[in-house]
Design a protein around this motif. Structure first.
Motif, PDB file in Angstrom:
ATOM      1  N   THR A   1     -12.673 -27.065  51.450  1.00  0.00           N
ATOM      2  CA  THR A   1     -11.580 -26.422  52.171  1.00  0.00           C
ATOM      3  C   THR A   1     -10.242 -26.594  51.192  1.00  0.00           C
ATOM      4  O   THR A   1      -9.514 -25.582  50.698  1.00  0.00           O
ATOM      5  CB  THR A   1     -11.086 -27.147  53.487  1.00  0.00           C
ATOM      6  OG1 THR A   1     -11.979 -26.940  54.485  1.00  0.00           O
ATOM      7  CG2 THR A   1      -9.761 -26.341  53.729  1.00  0.00           C
ATOM      8  N   GLU A   2     -10.382 -27.710  50.538  1.00  0.00           N
ATOM      9  CA  GLU A   2      -9.329 -27.908  49.586  1.00  0.00           C
ATOM     10  C   GLU A   2      -9.516 -26.977  48.231  1.00  0.00           C
ATOM     11  O   GLU A   2      -8.553 -26.485  47.653  1.00  0.00           O
ATOM     12  CB  GLU A   2      -9.081 -29.210  49.113  1.00  0.00           C
ATOM     13  CG  GLU A   2      -8.288 -30.119  50.075  1.00  0.00           C
ATOM     14  CD  GLU A   2      -6.918 -29.621  50.546  1.00  0.00           C
ATOM     15  OE1 GLU A   2      -6.169 -29.327  49.730  1.00  0.00           O
ATOM     16  OE2 GLU A   2      -6.664 -29.656  51.749  1.00  0.00           O
TER      17      GLU A   2
ATOM     18  N   ASP B   1      -7.129 -19.912  46.337  1.00  0.00           N
ATOM     19  CA  ASP B   1      -6.218 -18.869  47.055  1.00  0.00           C
ATOM     20  C   ASP B   1      -4.829 -18.915  46.493  1.00  0.00           C
ATOM     21  O   ASP B   1      -4.223 -17.855  46.349  1.00  0.00           O
ATOM     22  CB  ASP B   1      -6.192 -19.022  48.594  1.00  0.00           C
ATOM     23  CG  ASP B   1      -7.357 -18.727  49.268  1.00  0.00           C
ATOM     24  OD1 ASP B   1      -8.391 -17.929  48.656  1.00  0.00           O
ATOM     25  OD2 ASP B   1      -7.708 -19.064  50.472  1.00  0.00           O
TER      26      ASP B   1
ATOM     27  N   GLY C   1     -16.467 -31.447  54.166  1.00  0.00           N
ATOM     28  CA  GLY C   1     -15.790 -29.988  54.625  1.00  0.00           C
ATOM     29  C   GLY C   1     -14.283 -30.022  53.864  1.00  0.00           C
ATOM     30  O   GLY C   1     -13.888 -28.983  53.567  1.00  0.00           O
ATOM     31  N   ARG C   2     -13.797 -31.332  53.826  1.00  0.00           N
ATOM     32  CA  ARG C   2     -12.409 -31.443  53.312  1.00  0.00           C
ATOM     33  C   ARG C   2     -12.152 -30.894  51.975  1.00  0.00           C
ATOM     34  O   ARG C   2     -11.092 -30.317  51.548  1.00  0.00           O
ATOM     35  CB  ARG C   2     -11.807 -32.742  53.624  1.00  0.00           C
ATOM     36  CG  ARG C   2     -10.295 -32.945  53.172  1.00  0.00           C
ATOM     37  CD  ARG C   2      -9.258 -31.931  54.250  1.00  0.00           C
ATOM     38  NE  ARG C   2      -8.005 -32.293  53.894  1.00  0.00           N
ATOM     39  CZ  ARG C   2      -7.170 -33.051  54.311  1.00  0.00           C
ATOM     40  NH1 ARG C   2      -7.437 -34.033  55.345  1.00  0.00           N
ATOM     41  NH2 ARG C   2      -6.160 -33.129  53.991  1.00  0.00           N
TER      42      ARG C   2
ATOM     43  N   GLN D   1     -11.071 -24.087  48.235  1.00  0.00           N
ATOM     44  CA  GLN D   1     -10.725 -22.938  48.657  1.00  0.00           C
ATOM     45  C   GLN D   1      -9.175 -22.550  48.634  1.00  0.00           C
ATOM     46  O   GLN D   1      -8.868 -21.451  48.162  1.00  0.00           O
ATOM     47  CB  GLN D   1     -11.160 -22.749  50.260  1.00  0.00           C
ATOM     48  CG  GLN D   1     -10.959 -21.065  50.592  1.00  0.00           C
ATOM     49  CD  GLN D   1     -11.955 -20.099  49.633  1.00  0.00           C
ATOM     50  OE1 GLN D   1     -13.123 -20.102  49.601  1.00  0.00           O
ATOM     51  NE2 GLN D   1     -11.121 -19.170  48.998  1.00  0.00           N
ATOM     52  N   ASN D   2      -8.404 -23.467  49.183  1.00  0.00           N
ATOM     53  CA  ASN D   2      -6.734 -23.356  49.176  1.00  0.00           C
ATOM     54  C   ASN D   2      -6.481 -23.299  47.646  1.00  0.00           C
ATOM     55  O   ASN D   2      -5.429 -22.562  47.279  1.00  0.00           O
ATOM     56  CB  ASN D   2      -6.248 -24.687  49.742  1.00  0.00           C
ATOM     57  CG  ASN D   2      -6.390 -24.787  51.349  1.00  0.00           C
ATOM     58  OD1 ASN D   2      -6.710 -23.755  52.006  1.00  0.00           O
ATOM     59  ND2 ASN D   2      -6.376 -25.857  51.824  1.00  0.00           N
TER      60      ASN D   2
ATOM     61  N   ALA E   1     -19.246 -20.853  53.105  1.00  0.00           N
ATOM     62  CA  ALA E   1     -17.915 -21.492  52.634  1.00  0.00           C
ATOM     63  C   ALA E   1     -17.994 -21.368  50.965  1.00  0.00           C
ATOM     64  O   ALA E   1     -17.156 -21.095  50.426  1.00  0.00           O
ATOM     65  CB  ALA E   1     -17.683 -22.563  53.217  1.00  0.00           C
TER      66      ALA E   1
ATOM     67  N   ARG F   1     -23.140 -25.193  54.909  1.00  0.00           N
ATOM     68  CA  ARG F   1     -21.729 -24.548  54.341  1.00  0.00           C
ATOM     69  C   ARG F   1     -22.214 -23.308  53.219  1.00  0.00           C
ATOM     70  O   ARG F   1     -21.283 -23.161  52.380  1.00  0.00           O
ATOM     71  CB  ARG F   1     -21.364 -25.700  53.655  1.00  0.00           C
ATOM     72  CG  ARG F   1     -20.862 -26.983  54.525  1.00  0.00           C
ATOM     73  CD  ARG F   1     -20.330 -28.167  53.538  1.00  0.00           C
ATOM     74  NE  ARG F   1     -19.916 -29.207  54.729  1.00  0.00           N
ATOM     75  CZ  ARG F   1     -20.802 -30.230  54.957  1.00  0.00           C
ATOM     76  NH1 ARG F   1     -22.142 -30.015  54.607  1.00  0.00           N
ATOM     77  NH2 ARG F   1     -20.685 -30.941  55.894  1.00  0.00           N
TER      78      ARG F   1
END
Length: 620
Positions: A357-358, A364, A353-354, A360-361, A394, A391
């Motif tokens: 998320t990273e 962005d 998950g991390r 996606q960051n 995501a 997921r």
């Protein structure tokens, strides 16, 4: 021949064919710079120390002889030799033969093939586990003296890098020198003597091996060793102490890579479980990405290496490299126990998950670096849309797709083998004429993940090559509206034309129907119930079967389709059959396939052309 340790006669063994080919390429083609040989030998020494430390958990007596786990480099200018020794697990006679005379990795043949294609193989060596042989770039002859931890005998392997190698029991001096572990003695070539200089050695260690966890000692001219690397687990150090170049050096040492990491993830998790994470996303695609679809993250327990096969990340993140170091797992955990270990499952879920998320960051905030990541690994990431239901949303949000236009309430897509082929596909015509967005999907995995029901932010994804579509409520763009403004041609019986084509094609199609997809082309093939057209084709190709019968859709305004109607009205059955077959086979060609019978197709086209010429001549 006897293998008794008292037998001093050397046995001669030929190299495995792949090793001989590998050595030839190493010596003549691989390196534009040769420094990397030292990194590879140090990496092997570190692995040997890791293995012994792991085995010693269950068998502490293995550490009784040989001292602390250390790597030592000793230059001898007078003899022209450079020695790299370790006090790790060591090798017995058979292991020397197996490890240094053959290469049992399935990737070796692929490595040799890749090496023959590139001008410089620096980026390949570490990824294929064949780094020992890189020493022949700088050495005329190599001796390897090794004693397995706990064994009484030491053995010597030596080769000049030609047809084969020799192996014999170590003499008394050699055996005394290696109480445990391995010593590699390089007899340097004349143009490689600069590697005997302490400055050069320290420069290479600082560049490539500073973060090796075991002390690397350099023996000076006076005979005293001194440590020349940091010998710390970088993932256990605070982020505030580290610079970008520290992370780059660690990435290159851990991953055996030469590029810059596109993304670095370094953090410590504390609470119910404590573990340190240091992960990297490469900026270029590794050559060993696909063979076994396993992740490439190493598991440590309290800084003791356990395995690189713990399954700490799902297969669709197998491009991620790095280390996870647990504080809670038992040191004596077996690789088999890891498979169903709740600690591993917890770490896997949290770290996966991390990482997403990273990513996606990164997408962005840093579009250009993420674009490189997507170009290299997007095909792999998309596997998760199919594999990882939890997921899926995501991962879908991470995807970068080529599209044809802006957006709308439904997202249409078309899967094919290349962007050029997809953009030329007639199934796009009606959508393009109305300014509708269509995702262009060209990776083989796209045919797989799109087979599952999907939506993105409430917008359903719909294939343009499966089922029926209805664009009648969507107005056409002004520039495309004029040729479509005309009413249906008079005198055509659509049902009769469809029935005639269906009868002519027989079992080659599952159905024939009027199309809402086409504006310019006469026909296209789509899938009925079941799989999308592209997935049906891929599965049929894999299983060497015909696959499900497609549906033929007809553009009822096209002159060829109108000609079928006229031929049917005039009872010209041969012409109906020829035109129907032409419509079907043209549609196959536009889907990237070949006609079932190319010779018959050519004959039919020639016949239709000649018929047209004859009619034109008579009219003239």
């Amino acid at each position: 021949m006897s293998t008794d340790a008292n037998n001093t006669v050397a046995e001669t063994h030929p190299f495995q064919a792949e090793v001989s080919q590998l050595l030839h390429l190493m010596v003549h083609a691989v390196y534009s710079e040769t420094d990397i040989f030292l990194r590879e030998l140090i990496s092997n020494a570190s692995d040997a120390c890791d293995k012994l430390r792991y085995e010693a958990i269950a068998h502490p007596d293995l550490l009784a002889a040989g001292g602390e786990l250390t790597i030592r480099i000793k230059p001898d200018a007078e003899a022209g030799t450079l020695s790299i020794s370790d006090t790790g697990i060591g090798m017995d006679r058979q292991e020397l033969i197996d490890n240094l005379g053959t290469v049992a990795r399935s990737g070796t043949r692929a490595f040799v093939e890749r090496l023959a294609q590139v001008k410089d193989g620096v980026g390949l060596i570490g990824q294929f586990g064949v780094g020992f042989y890189s020493a022949f770039m700088v050495a005329d002859r190599i001796e390897v003296i090794s004693r397995r931890a706990g064994a009484s005998e030491a053995w010597v392997w030596q080769s000049a890098g030609e047809a084969g190698f020799e192996i014999a029991p170590a003499d008394a001096t050699q055996a005394e020198r290696v109480a445990r572990g391995t010593e590699v003695v390089l007899h340097l070539k004349a143009d490689a003597k600069h590697y005997l200089e302490p400055y050069d050695i320290e420069r290479i260690i600082k560049t490539y091996s500073d973060h090796i966890q075991f002390p690397i000692e350099l023996v000076g001219k006076e005979g005293a060793p001194r440590q020349i690397n940091a010998a710390s687990a970088i993932w256990q150090r605070p982020k505030s102490e580290l610079k970008a170049e520290d992370y780059t050096a660690a990435y290159r040492a851990i991953a055996g890579a030469f590029d810059e990491p596109a993304m670095t993830l370094h953090y410590k998790a504390e609470g119910r479980q404590s573990y340190a994470v240091l992960l990297f996303v490469p900026s270029i695609k590794p050559f060993d990405l696909d063979p076994d679809r396993k992740d490439q993250v190493k598991l440590y327990v309290r800084r003791v290496f356990i395995t690189d096969d713990a399954g700490l990340l799902p297969s669709y993140l197998r491009f991620v490299r790095g280390v996870i170091d647990s504080e809670d797992m038992p040191l004596n955990i077996s690789r088999e126990m890891l498979q169903n270990n709740p600690h591993v499952e917890h770490i896997r879920k949290a770290v996966t998950g991390r990482v997403i998320t990273e990513l996606q960051n990164l997408a962005d905030k840093e579009a250009e670096p993420f674009a490189k990541v997507w170009e290299a690994f997007g095909r792999v990431l998309k596997e998760g849309i199919y594999d990882d239901h939890e997921r899926r949303a995501a991962l879908l949000a991470l995807c970068c797709f080529a599209t044809t236009k802006g957006g709308q309430t439904e997202i249409y897509y078309l899967v094919g083998e290349s962007a050029q082929q997809v953009k030329a596909n007639p199934k796009l015509e009606a959508a393009r004429a109305r300014g509708l967005e269509v995702l262009i999907l060209t990776d083989p995995v796209d045919a797989l993940w799109t087979s599952m029901p999907q939506d993105y932010e409430g917008k359903p994804l719909k294939s343009l090559s499966q089922g029926e579509v209805d664009f009648s409520l969507v107005p056409m763009l002004d520039e495309a509206a004029k040729p479509q403004a005309e009413t249906k041609p008079e005198g055509i019986d659509e049902a009769a034309v469809i029935a005639a084509v269906k009868a002519a094609l027989g079992q080659r199609v599952s159905d024939v129907r009027a199309s809402q997809r086409l504006t310019d082309s006469p026909a296209c093939l789509v899938a009925g119930a079941g799989f999308d057209r592209e997935l049906s084709r891929l599965l049929a190709r894999q299983n060497r079967s015909a696959g499900p019968k497609p549906v033929l859709e007809l553009n009822m305004r096209h002159p060829i389709v109108l000609a079928v109607g006229r031929a049917k009205t005039n009872a010209h059955e041969d012409e109906v059959n020829d035109l129907s077959a032409l419509l079907f086979e043209q549609a196959k060609i536009l889907d990237g396939e070949v006609p079932d019978d190319p010779a018959a197709f050519a004959t039919r086209v020639n016949r239709l052309v000649m018929r047209g010429l004859t009619t034109s001549g008579a009219a003239g």
